[in-house]
Design a protein around this motif. Structure first.
Motif, PDB file in Angstrom:
ATOM      1  N   THR A  46      29.908  25.430 -28.564  1.00 36.63           N
ATOM      2  CA  THR A  46      30.389  26.607 -27.842  1.00 36.63           C
ATOM      3  C   THR A  46      29.980  27.884 -28.568  1.00 36.63           C
ATOM      4  N   ARG A  47      30.084  27.868 -29.896  1.00 34.31           N
ATOM      5  CA  ARG A  47      29.683  29.033 -30.674  1.00 34.31           C
ATOM      6  C   ARG A  47      28.198  29.326 -30.485  1.00 34.31           C
ATOM      7  N   ALA A  48      27.389  28.290 -30.539  1.00 39.09           N
ATOM      8  CA  ALA A  48      25.944  28.475 -30.392  1.00 39.09           C
ATOM      9  C   ALA A  48      25.601  29.011 -29.006  1.00 39.09           C
ATOM     10  N   ALA A  49      26.248  28.475 -27.962  1.00 36.31           N
ATOM     11  CA  ALA A  49      25.971  28.918 -26.603  1.00 36.31           C
ATOM     12  C   ALA A  49      26.350  30.378 -26.396  1.00 36.31           C
TER      13      ALA A  49
END
Length: 210
Positions: A46-49
């Motif tokens: 989620t952080r990467a997205a």
């Protein structure tokens, strides 16, 4: 020496930048300053997205907080209130609340939002409400910091605490302005001075800019 903690959550660097400025301001008042962040609650995918920036600062635990005379809390504005990561951390302080471990300690809040009308003041006030339940003494950003009243530029700032504007349509690429960083430094110093005064019983007086 007064001990000050700057505790924050930052997704894209705006609050991290303000946190460093607040820490610098507290140091000018002679305080021993520590900078920590609250734990991340999002998973790595989620952080990467979302493009969230990795943060190298150490992570705080509730047991750290009673060691300090004052705490400055920094959080972005998410839908007009504090970030979920900061709320989750505050919700974990029940043990400290039960022991009155933070009663009488000075506290300030600073924030950011994408736009001028993104709910900054509500974020500051609603975060302060949680800190009042913990018995902390709220310290804002007084109008002796005249940068918050200037009309010649777009700027954050509020009597409730320092703020910055991240920008919206361009993905939040605006960085804190010189005035906004000055506000964070002023609040950091002011909180440290109030904490020192509370510890010694002397009345606190912040210098008034010329």
């Amino acid at each position: 020496m007064t001990k000050v903690l700057v505790l924050y959550y930052s997704a894209y660097g705006h609050i991290a930048t303000m946190a460093r400025a607040a820490a610098d301001g507290a140091r000018t008042a002679g305080a021993d300053v520590t900078v920590l962040r609250v734990p991340e609650t999002l998973d790595e995918a989620t952080r990467a997205a979302a493009g969230i920036i990795p943060d190298p600062e150490p992570v705080a635990v509730p047991a750290d907080l009673p060691d300090y005379d004052a705490i400055l809390f920094g959080t972005p504005t998410h839908f007009g209130t504090m970030a979920g990561q900061m709320k989750a951390f505050l919700d974990s302080l029940g043990g400290l609340w039960a022991r009155n471990a933070l009663v009488g300690k000075a506290a300030g809040v600073f924030t950011s939002s994408q736009s001028q009308h993104g709910g900054q003041e509500h974020t500051l006030l609603s975060t302060q409400a949680a800190l009042l339940h913990l018995g902390m003494v709220i310290v804002g950003l007084p109008y002796t910091f005249t940068g918050q009243t200037r009309m010649d530029e777009i700027t954050g700032g509020s009597p409730y605490g320092a703020t910055t504007l991240a920008g919206g349509a361009d993905g939040g690429s605006r960085t804190p302005s010189a005035t906004e960083l000055d506000g964070a430094r002023f609040q950091g110093r002011h909180v440290a001075e109030i904490a020192a005064a509370l510890a010694t019983g002397r009345p606190a007086r912040s210098p008034v800019p010329a």
